[in-house]
Design an enzyme around this catalytic site. Sequence first.
Site, mmCIF file in Angstrom:
data_model
loop_
_atom_site.group_PDB
_atom_site.id
_atom_site.type_symbol
_atom_site.label_atom_id
_atom_site.label_comp_id
_atom_site.label_asym_id
_atom_site.label_seq_id
_atom_site.Cartn_x
_atom_site.Cartn_y
_atom_site.Cartn_z
ATOM 1 N N ILE A 230 0.882 -1.174 0.000
ATOM 2 C CA ILE A 230 0.000 0.000 0.000
ATOM 3 C C ILE A 230 0.917 1.222 0.000
ATOM 4 O O ILE A 230 1.386 1.657 1.070
ATOM 5 C CB ILE A 230 -0.897 0.043 1.261
ATOM 6 C CG1 ILE A 230 -1.647 -1.275 1.465
ATOM 7 C CG2 ILE A 230 -1.850 1.243 1.195
ATOM 8 C CD1 ILE A 230 -2.954 -1.401 0.758
ATOM 9 N N ALA A 231 1.190 1.750 -1.193
ATOM 10 C CA ALA A 231 2.067 2.912 -1.286
ATOM 11 C C ALA A 231 1.284 4.149 -0.861
ATOM 12 O O ALA A 231 0.178 4.384 -1.348
ATOM 13 C CB ALA A 231 2.568 3.070 -2.715
ATOM 14 N N HIS A 232 1.835 4.915 0.069
ATOM 15 C CA HIS A 232 1.145 6.131 0.506
ATOM 16 C C HIS A 232 2.104 7.028 1.264
ATOM 17 O O HIS A 232 3.182 6.612 1.675
ATOM 18 C CB HIS A 232 -0.058 5.803 1.377
ATOM 19 C CG HIS A 232 0.291 5.139 2.688
ATOM 20 N ND1 HIS A 232 0.844 3.875 2.755
ATOM 21 C CD2 HIS A 232 0.171 5.556 3.965
ATOM 22 C CE1 HIS A 232 1.029 3.556 4.029
ATOM 23 N NE2 HIS A 232 0.640 4.555 4.786
ATOM 24 N N SER A 233 1.696 8.271 1.431
ATOM 25 C CA SER A 233 2.423 9.174 2.303
ATOM 26 C C SER A 233 1.393 9.861 3.196
ATOM 27 O O SER A 233 0.267 9.384 3.306
ATOM 28 C CB SER A 233 3.223 10.182 1.480
ATOM 29 O OG SER A 233 3.979 11.003 2.350
ATOM 30 N N LEU B 135 -2.342 5.161 -2.363
ATOM 31 C CA LEU B 135 -3.399 5.695 -1.509
ATOM 32 C C LEU B 135 -3.047 7.118 -1.108
ATOM 33 O O LEU B 135 -1.912 7.396 -0.728
ATOM 34 C CB LEU B 135 -3.513 4.803 -0.264
ATOM 35 C CG LEU B 135 -4.331 5.313 0.913
ATOM 36 C CD1 LEU B 135 -5.802 5.305 0.587
ATOM 37 C CD2 LEU B 135 -4.073 4.460 2.149
#
Lengths: 90, 159
Positions: free
Chosen positions: B67-70, B106
């Site tokens: 789940i790539a997110h910042s 995300l």
Amino acid sequence: MKIIAVCGMGIGTSVLLKMNTEKVLRTLGIDADVEAADIGVARGMARDAEIVLTSEELAEEIGDVEAQVIVIDNFFDLDEITEKLTSALE
Amino acid sequence: MAANLASNLDQASVRTHVVAADWQAAITLAGDALVAGGVTTDEYTAEMIAAVDKLGPYIVIAPGLAIAHSRPSPSVLRAGLSWVTLKEPVSFGHKKNDPVSLVIGLAAPDHEGHLEMMQALAGVLMNSDLLVALKAAGSPAEVLALLSNPELLTEKAQS
């Protein structure tokens, strides 16, 4: 009882972990307050929590806290969460 | 399924069976897909990569899934997702859940407004049959069709 689900940013993986932890707690019939937190505030929040749930990488970042730190490998494996929570609460 | 993930996912933000050389390239694909759907600016892609550089591959939260997110920032235009399946899985350096074949980008402008979307996402990711079909899907239209109508899956299995 207070449980904290910790991720790096507080919007993504900790929210998913919180949802699945709440699901497990309902099945186990345990009344607890689960909060999602990012790594920056987690140490402070861990002061009045019993359990911290997180991933292996972040468990190292959290370091020494009074709460029990539990590492979850697969955030969608309810059996893993159930097993680790149960043994932590024994 | 009550919540519908398809309503949070623009077709422009779905990529199927694309090629990434490494985890940075995989996150860049997920970031570009967010940008294409009007969810974020390019800045956010760099922030997602920096997050893994800083905190490690913790975003690989289940086998094969990142789940790539910042964090919420001015580079987030609205809450949303991207969906990228990889032709060849890539390693993120995670001890247990590598290699990754599905990267979900995300973004959220704050900590609360996207919880319904997260419920819907969790519903999809917990459904292992649906997930297998989604990973096999060969086009963005097929991904969205499965997400908006998971009954297709049962029909497929019965035919």
